[in-house]
Structures are given as structure tokens and as C-alpha cells.
Design a protein around this motif. Structure first.
Motif, short mmCIF file in Angstrom:
data_model
loop_
_atom_site.label_atom_id
_atom_site.label_comp_id
_atom_site.label_asym_id
_atom_site.label_seq_id
_atom_site.Cartn_x
_atom_site.Cartn_y
_atom_site.Cartn_z
N SER A 147 0.90 -1.18 -0.22
CA SER A 147 0.05 0.03 0.07
C SER A 147 0.80 1.18 0.03
O SER A 147 1.81 1.17 0.56
CB SER A 147 -0.72 0.08 1.35
OG SER A 147 -1.72 1.22 1.27
N LEU A 181 -10.80 4.33 8.80
CA LEU A 181 -9.30 4.34 8.12
C LEU A 181 -8.87 3.76 7.06
O LEU A 181 -7.93 4.11 6.38
CB LEU A 181 -8.29 4.77 9.21
CG LEU A 181 -8.33 5.68 10.39
CD1 LEU A 181 -7.25 5.65 11.25
CD2 LEU A 181 -8.56 7.07 10.24
N SER A 237 -0.81 4.16 1.14
CA SER A 237 -1.68 4.78 1.91
C SER A 237 -1.08 5.24 3.12
O SER A 237 -0.55 4.51 3.90
CB SER A 237 -3.11 3.96 2.44
OG SER A 237 -3.73 4.48 3.36
N LYS A 271 -3.95 -6.87 -4.31
CA LYS A 271 -2.79 -6.21 -4.10
C LYS A 271 -1.75 -7.01 -3.36
O LYS A 271 -0.43 -6.76 -3.54
CB LYS A 271 -3.29 -4.79 -3.04
CG LYS A 271 -4.17 -3.66 -3.85
CD LYS A 271 -4.56 -2.73 -2.79
CE LYS A 271 -5.63 -1.98 -3.46
NZ LYS A 271 -6.06 -0.78 -2.35
N1 LIG Z 1 -6.55 9.48 6.82
C1 LIG Z 1 -7.83 8.75 6.63
N2 LIG Z 1 -7.69 8.11 5.41
C2 LIG Z 1 -8.62 7.74 5.08
C3 LIG Z 1 -10.02 7.84 5.78
N3 LIG Z 1 -11.04 7.14 5.00
C4 LIG Z 1 -10.44 6.45 3.95
N4 LIG Z 1 -9.09 6.84 3.75
C5 LIG Z 1 -8.20 6.37 2.73
O1 LIG Z 1 -8.71 6.58 1.63
C6 LIG Z 1 -8.09 5.44 0.87
C7 LIG Z 1 -9.10 4.52 0.12
O2 LIG Z 1 -8.41 4.24 -0.98
P1 LIG Z 1 -8.02 2.85 -1.40
O3 LIG Z 1 -7.96 2.58 -2.76
O4 LIG Z 1 -8.31 1.66 -0.46
O5 LIG Z 1 -6.30 2.65 -1.10
P2 LIG Z 1 -5.19 3.88 -1.60
O6 LIG Z 1 -5.08 5.20 -0.79
O7 LIG Z 1 -5.49 3.91 -2.96
O8 LIG Z 1 -3.82 3.09 -1.25
P3 LIG Z 1 -3.35 1.44 -1.67
O9 LIG Z 1 -3.67 0.65 -0.46
O10 LIG Z 1 -2.12 1.69 -2.06
O11 LIG Z 1 -4.57 1.00 -2.77
C8 LIG Z 1 -7.02 4.83 1.91
O12 LIG Z 1 -5.78 5.19 1.72
C9 LIG Z 1 -7.66 4.95 3.22
O13 LIG Z 1 -6.65 4.94 4.30
C10 LIG Z 1 -10.00 8.71 6.84
O14 LIG Z 1 -11.11 8.84 7.50
N5 LIG Z 1 -8.77 9.09 7.35
#
Ligand SMILES: Nc1nc2c(ncn2[C@@H]2O[C@H](COP(=O)(O)OP(=O)(O)OP(=O)(O)O)[C@@H](O)[C@H]2O)c(=O)[nH]1
Length: 202
Positions: A14, A183, A16, A62
Motif C-alpha cells: 500500500s 481509516l 496509503s 494487491k
Molecule cells: N486519513 C484517513 N484516510 C482515510 C479515511 N477514510 C479513507 N481513507 C483512506 O482512503 C483510501 C481509500 O482508498 P484505497 O483505494 O483503499 O487505498 P489507496 O489510498 O489507493 O492506497 P493503496 O492501499 O495503495 O491502494 C485509503 O488510503 C484509506 O486509508 C479517513 O477517515 N482518514
């Protein structure tokens, strides 16, 4: 005595920042190696409509992608899908998309489906999907624009255009579900699995 008993750090498939923070705060050592997969293409080709099932598929894909490049390592993948009724939403592409999405979410309850998968040598050892239910306040267009002015680029970093632990909290009347699920990483089920593998001292 250290918390982590594994021979090597976990691999987090990830990019994220929220997922990295959750693992770091839990004291779990990890290496972040983002998965280079076409999430939208995989979801579309799967024919899956259920948001939780899409999140579970992408979390596993992933983790499997990175696992195939790192034999022997324990690889964690995660994904989050937002569901509003029968519709699913992903991270908004830009401010205009974030504004449009917030206009649709305002005054209604949506669900966050967060999935986690653990893969080693291409074999899925664990997976879980947890749901949080979020009741967003009714918001005027002016309130949405003011919010987006204040949060800036952060609006496109999350699937719902908000960070609940930050200014996103101002958008809500009610929150039901686990904080970590919101999160984007169902931490408690993951810790249960890691403990079952004797990877944690506590
Ligand atoms: N800080 C924070 N992040 C959030 C929250 N809700 C959702 N997210 C983030 O939103 C993103 C959701 O998109 P995903 O496609 O699941 O993940 P991504 O950011 O693309 O990252 P990967 O894991 O690399 O795919 C994630 O990074 C979650 O952590 C929140 O309330 N706070």
C-alpha cells in the motif's frame, strides 16, 4: 522484549499514509511496497457488484501482486469501497469530483467497506471485511465549497473525500463502526490473525 516476533517485518502492499500510520502506531514493523495493479480494471472485469466483495478482491489482488515479487514474505493488502445505496464510490479524482460526491453523500448514510488480506507465496492466509456506517450532515453547496477550500488536496486522498480523524469530522452527525475500519484497515481482525500465527508477544 519486543512486540513483533516475526523473523522479518510485514510487507504492506500500500501507499496509503493512513494505513502506514495505523500499523506504525500499533508497533508493527513493516516495509511499504505499493501494488502496481489496475484496481478499476480488475473490479470492472470481475463482474462483482457488492462493495465488500470488491474491496476483498482488491485487497487480495494487491497483496498477491507484491507477494509474487517477494517470496516467503508475509504481505498485507487492503482496500476500501464506499457504498451509497446500490452505488459504489472510489477516491474522487479532483476537487470537482469531491464536491459532486459530497453533494450526493450529504444528508444520507453511507457505508465504508474495508477489506484486509494477508498473502504469503501467493496463498491467501487471512482475509476480513469490516463495515462502518457514516451519517453525513445535510450540507449546502456553500458549506461543501468552504470545506474543500479548507482541506485542499486532502479531499482527494480518501474514498469519501474526508479524513475522520481530521476536519472530516465536521461533516458528520453519526458514526457507527470501528475507527480503524473508517481509516481503511480493519486492524482488530488483523491483529487476531497475527496473534494466531504467534507473531505478536501480546
Ligand atoms: N486519513 C484517513 N484516510 C482515510 C479515511 N477514510 C479513507 N481513507 C483512506 O482512503 C483510501 C481509500 O482508498 P484505497 O483505494 O483503499 O487505498 P489507496 O489510498 O489507493 O492506497 P493503496 O492501499 O495503495 O491502494 C485509503 O488510503 C484509506 O486509508 C479517513 O477517515 N482518514
Amino acid at each position: 522484549m519486543t512486540l513483533w516476533l516475526g523473523p522479518q517485518p510485514l510487507v504492506l502492499a500500500s501507499q496509503s499514509s493512513a494505513r502506514k500510520t495505523v500499523l506504525a502506531n500499533a508497533g508493527i514493523p513493516f516495509e511499504a511496497i505499493p501494488a502496481e495493479i489496475d484496481e478499476r480494471g480488475i473490479a470492472a472485469a470481475s463482474g462483482i457488484a457488492a462493495p465488500g466483495a470488491i474491496a476483498a478482491l482488491l485487497a487480495e489482488q494487491k497483496a498477491a501482486f507484491v507477494s509474487n515479487h517477494h517470496p516467503g514474505r508475509l504481505v498485507l493488502g487492503a482496500d476500501q469501497t464506499l457504498a451509497l445505496g446500490a452505488r459504489s464510490f472510489n477516491k474522487p479524482a479532483d476537487r470537482a469530483a469531491a464536491a459532486k460526491q459530497l453533494r450526493e453523500l450529504a444528508g444520507r448514510r453511507h457505508e465504508l467497506h474495508s477489506a484486509v488480506a494477508v498473502v504469503r507465496n501467493g496463498i491467501t492466509l487471512f482475509s476480513d471485511v469490516s463495515i462502518a456506517r457514516m451519517t453525513m450532515r445535510p450540507l449546502t453547496d456553500a458549506e461543501i465549497e468552504a470545506y474543500l477550500d479548507i482541506v485542499g488536496d486532502k479531499a482527494t486522498a480518501s474514498v469519501g473525500a474526508y479524513q475522520i480523524e481530521g476536519l472530516g469530522v465536521h461533516l458528520f452527525d453519526g458514526i457507527h463502526g470501528d475507527h480503524f475500519t473508517i481509516l481503511g484497515l480493519p486492524l482488530l481482525p488483523l491483529l487476531g490473525f497475527l496473534r494466531s500465527q504467534n507473531l505478536m508477544a501480546v
